[in-house]
Write a protein that holds these residues in place. Structure first.
Motif, short mmCIF file in Angstrom:
data_model
loop_
_atom_site.label_atom_id
_atom_site.label_comp_id
_atom_site.label_asym_id
_atom_site.label_seq_id
_atom_site.Cartn_x
_atom_site.Cartn_y
_atom_site.Cartn_z
N GLY A 130 0.78 -1.22 0.00
CA GLY A 130 0.00 0.00 0.00
C GLY A 130 0.82 1.28 0.00
N LEU A 131 1.98 1.25 0.64
CA LEU A 131 2.75 2.48 0.80
C LEU A 131 3.86 2.68 -0.21
CD1 LEU A 131 3.13 2.79 4.69
CD2 LEU A 131 1.51 3.95 3.19
N MET A 132 4.33 1.60 -0.84
CA MET A 132 5.51 1.78 -1.69
C MET A 132 5.21 2.68 -2.89
SD MET A 132 6.09 -1.87 -3.59
CE MET A 132 4.81 -2.64 -4.62
N GLY A 133 4.01 2.61 -3.45
CA GLY A 133 3.66 3.46 -4.59
C GLY A 133 3.57 4.93 -4.22
N PRO A 134 2.69 5.28 -3.26
CA PRO A 134 2.58 6.69 -2.87
C PRO A 134 3.89 7.28 -2.36
CG PRO A 134 0.72 5.45 -2.03
CD PRO A 134 1.66 4.44 -2.61
N MET A 135 4.64 6.50 -1.55
CA MET A 135 5.89 7.03 -1.00
C MET A 135 6.95 7.18 -2.09
SD MET A 135 5.14 7.70 2.02
CE MET A 135 6.75 8.34 2.44
N ALA A 136 6.89 6.36 -3.13
CA ALA A 136 7.84 6.52 -4.24
C ALA A 136 7.64 7.87 -4.92
CB ALA A 136 7.67 5.38 -5.24
N GLY A 137 6.38 8.21 -5.17
CA GLY A 137 6.10 9.49 -5.82
C GLY A 137 6.45 10.67 -4.95
N VAL A 138 6.04 10.61 -3.68
CA VAL A 138 6.32 11.72 -2.76
C VAL A 138 7.81 11.83 -2.49
CG1 VAL A 138 5.95 12.56 -0.41
CG2 VAL A 138 4.04 11.60 -1.69
N GLY A 139 8.44 10.69 -2.18
CA GLY A 139 9.86 10.71 -1.81
C GLY A 139 10.76 11.17 -2.93
N ASP A 140 10.57 10.64 -4.13
CA ASP A 140 11.42 11.05 -5.26
C ASP A 140 11.22 12.52 -5.60
OD1 ASP A 140 12.45 8.54 -5.37
OD2 ASP A 140 11.32 7.90 -7.13
N SER A 141 9.98 12.98 -5.50
CA SER A 141 9.71 14.39 -5.82
C SER A 141 10.41 15.32 -4.81
CB SER A 141 8.21 14.66 -5.82
OG SER A 141 7.57 13.89 -6.82
N LEU A 142 10.31 14.97 -3.53
CA LEU A 142 10.89 15.83 -2.50
C LEU A 142 12.42 15.80 -2.52
CD1 LEU A 142 8.56 15.19 0.57
CD2 LEU A 142 8.66 17.23 -0.86
N THR A 143 12.99 14.62 -2.71
CA THR A 143 14.45 14.48 -2.60
C THR A 143 15.16 14.83 -3.90
OG1 THR A 143 14.25 12.12 -3.07
CG2 THR A 143 14.33 12.77 -0.77
N PHE A 144 14.85 14.10 -4.97
CA PHE A 144 15.60 14.25 -6.21
C PHE A 144 15.16 15.45 -7.03
CE2 PHE A 144 15.64 9.58 -5.32
CZ PHE A 144 16.95 9.54 -4.90
N ALA A 145 13.85 15.68 -7.11
CA ALA A 145 13.37 16.79 -7.94
C ALA A 145 13.49 18.14 -7.25
CB ALA A 145 11.92 16.55 -8.35
N LEU A 146 13.28 18.17 -5.93
CA LEU A 146 13.26 19.46 -5.22
C LEU A 146 14.55 19.70 -4.44
CD1 LEU A 146 11.68 21.99 -4.35
CD2 LEU A 146 10.73 20.64 -2.47
N TYR A 147 14.81 18.89 -3.41
CA TYR A 147 15.93 19.15 -2.51
C TYR A 147 17.27 19.05 -3.22
CZ TYR A 147 18.86 18.91 1.65
OH TYR A 147 19.83 19.15 2.60
N ASN A 148 17.50 17.96 -3.94
CA ASN A 148 18.78 17.79 -4.64
C ASN A 148 19.03 18.89 -5.66
OD1 ASN A 148 19.26 15.53 -3.17
ND2 ASN A 148 19.46 14.14 -4.91
N SER A 149 17.96 19.31 -6.34
CA SER A 149 18.12 20.37 -7.35
C SER A 149 18.64 21.66 -6.72
CB SER A 149 16.78 20.63 -8.05
OG SER A 149 16.33 19.47 -8.71
N ILE A 150 18.10 21.99 -5.57
CA ILE A 150 18.53 23.22 -4.89
C ILE A 150 19.96 23.10 -4.38
CG2 ILE A 150 18.08 24.73 -2.91
CD1 ILE A 150 15.11 23.98 -3.19
N ILE A 151 20.24 21.98 -3.69
CA ILE A 151 21.55 21.80 -3.07
C ILE A 151 22.65 21.74 -4.12
CG2 ILE A 151 22.97 20.22 -1.70
CD1 ILE A 151 20.87 21.85 -0.12
N PHE A 152 22.46 20.96 -5.17
CA PHE A 152 23.52 20.80 -6.17
C PHE A 152 23.66 22.02 -7.07
CE2 PHE A 152 22.93 16.26 -5.09
CZ PHE A 152 24.26 15.95 -4.82
#
Length: 297
Positions: free
Chosen positions: A112-134
């Motif tokens: 139940g959680l792997m799908g929703p958390m994949a979308g939320v987690g990847d968006s927050l970390t790779f698309a948002l946070y990593n983009s700013i930091i790098f």
């Protein structure tokens, strides 16, 4: 005289409650932290890493070898989610459910959680946070400053470690409370609801993941200024106007049906997609690149 209660025929004796130790949980967390992605593969993705992470929990909770082996087998099924925000939460929750011997709930939490958390987690970390930091780090690096390198290291390694550790133990505590306070029926309903949510979220990702368009056309006769004209109409244009992204949904549904109907192995599903793509693409009927809009004459 003391009254001795006789157990009804067929009733199983109560299973002894076995509590996880701090060492068990720490071992599970560190295995998840270092090994979740190492054995990633196209068949089950993070499944082997998940099973390796939760193995100390299973070894403690199930002293019986058959139950232990069955638990490992359950956690070797397909699993894939965001390794930063998502995986620690799910591993911690599953550990709590296994400790409570709520096996179906442990499986439901994963699905139940792997799908929703994949979308939320990847968006927050790779698309948002990593983009700013790098972006900030790269700007300093271009100027020849070592600060860019150290900034990226510190701002990625430290927060990601803290966030993952907090998720793991928070999910374990909440999952343990949930398993002890709620009835089994409620846990099953929660797992079912989470599964439905996960399928809805995964369904929403289909258009962005599966790329397929048809190049087929058909002819129709129309009257223009009193003259009969034959027009060539692209099928894809008509589909986009009525049911956008129909082709990716149909292809995904077909593969899912084959897997459920014939118990098709994921590797064979990949072969089916490969052969279909090769055959239909060879004949020019389908493409993975959006066709250019027809220019007006």
């Amino acid at each position: 005289m003391s009254e001795t209660r006789t157990r009804p025929e067929g009733e199983k004796p109560a299973e002894p409650e076995i509590a996880l130790t701090k060492g068990d949980l720490n071992k599970s967390f560190w295995r998840m932290f270092f090994s979740l992605q190492i054995s990633w593969n196209y068949e089950r993705m993070q499944a082997l890493g998940f099973a390796w992470a939760i193995e100390p929990v299973l070894r403690r909770v199930y002293p019986d070898k058959e139950e232990y082996a069955e638990g490992l087998q359950r956690h070797l099924t397909f699993f894939n989610t965001s390794p930063i925000i998502g995986a620690p939460l799910i591993v911690g929750s599953a550990a709590a459910m296994e400790e409570a011997r709520a096996k179906s709930s442990a499986e439901g939490v994963k699905v139940g959680l792997m799908g929703p958390m994949a979308g939320v987690g990847d968006s927050l970390t790779f698309a948002l946070y990593n983009s700013i930091i790098f972006t900030i780090a790269a700007n300093w690096a271009i100027q020849g400053k070592m600060l860019g390198f150290w900034f990226a290291c510190v701002m990625v390694l430290v927060p990601y470690f803290l966030v993952r550790r907090w998720q793991f133990f928070f999910a374990y505590r909440q999952g343990k409370n949930l398993a002890s306070q709620m009835a089994g029926g409620a846990l099953e309903r929660l797992s079912e609801a989470a599964t439905i949510l996960g399928l809805i979220v995964l369904g929403g990702f289909i258009p962005s993941i599966v790329k397929i368009w048809t190049t087929l056309t058909y002819h129709q006769h129309v009257t223009v200024q009193g003259k009969g004209v034959e027009q060539q109409v692209p099928v894809q244009t008509q589909l986009d106007q009525v049911v956008p992204y129909l082709m990716p949904v149909v292809l995904t549904g077909l593969i899912y049906w084959l897997m459920k109907k014939f118990n098709l192995h994921p590797l064979w599903a990949i072969v089916v997609v490969f052969v279909l793509g090769l055959a239909l693409g060879w004949h020019g009927w389908f493409t993975n690149v959006a066709p250019a809009p027809a220019s007006g004459s």
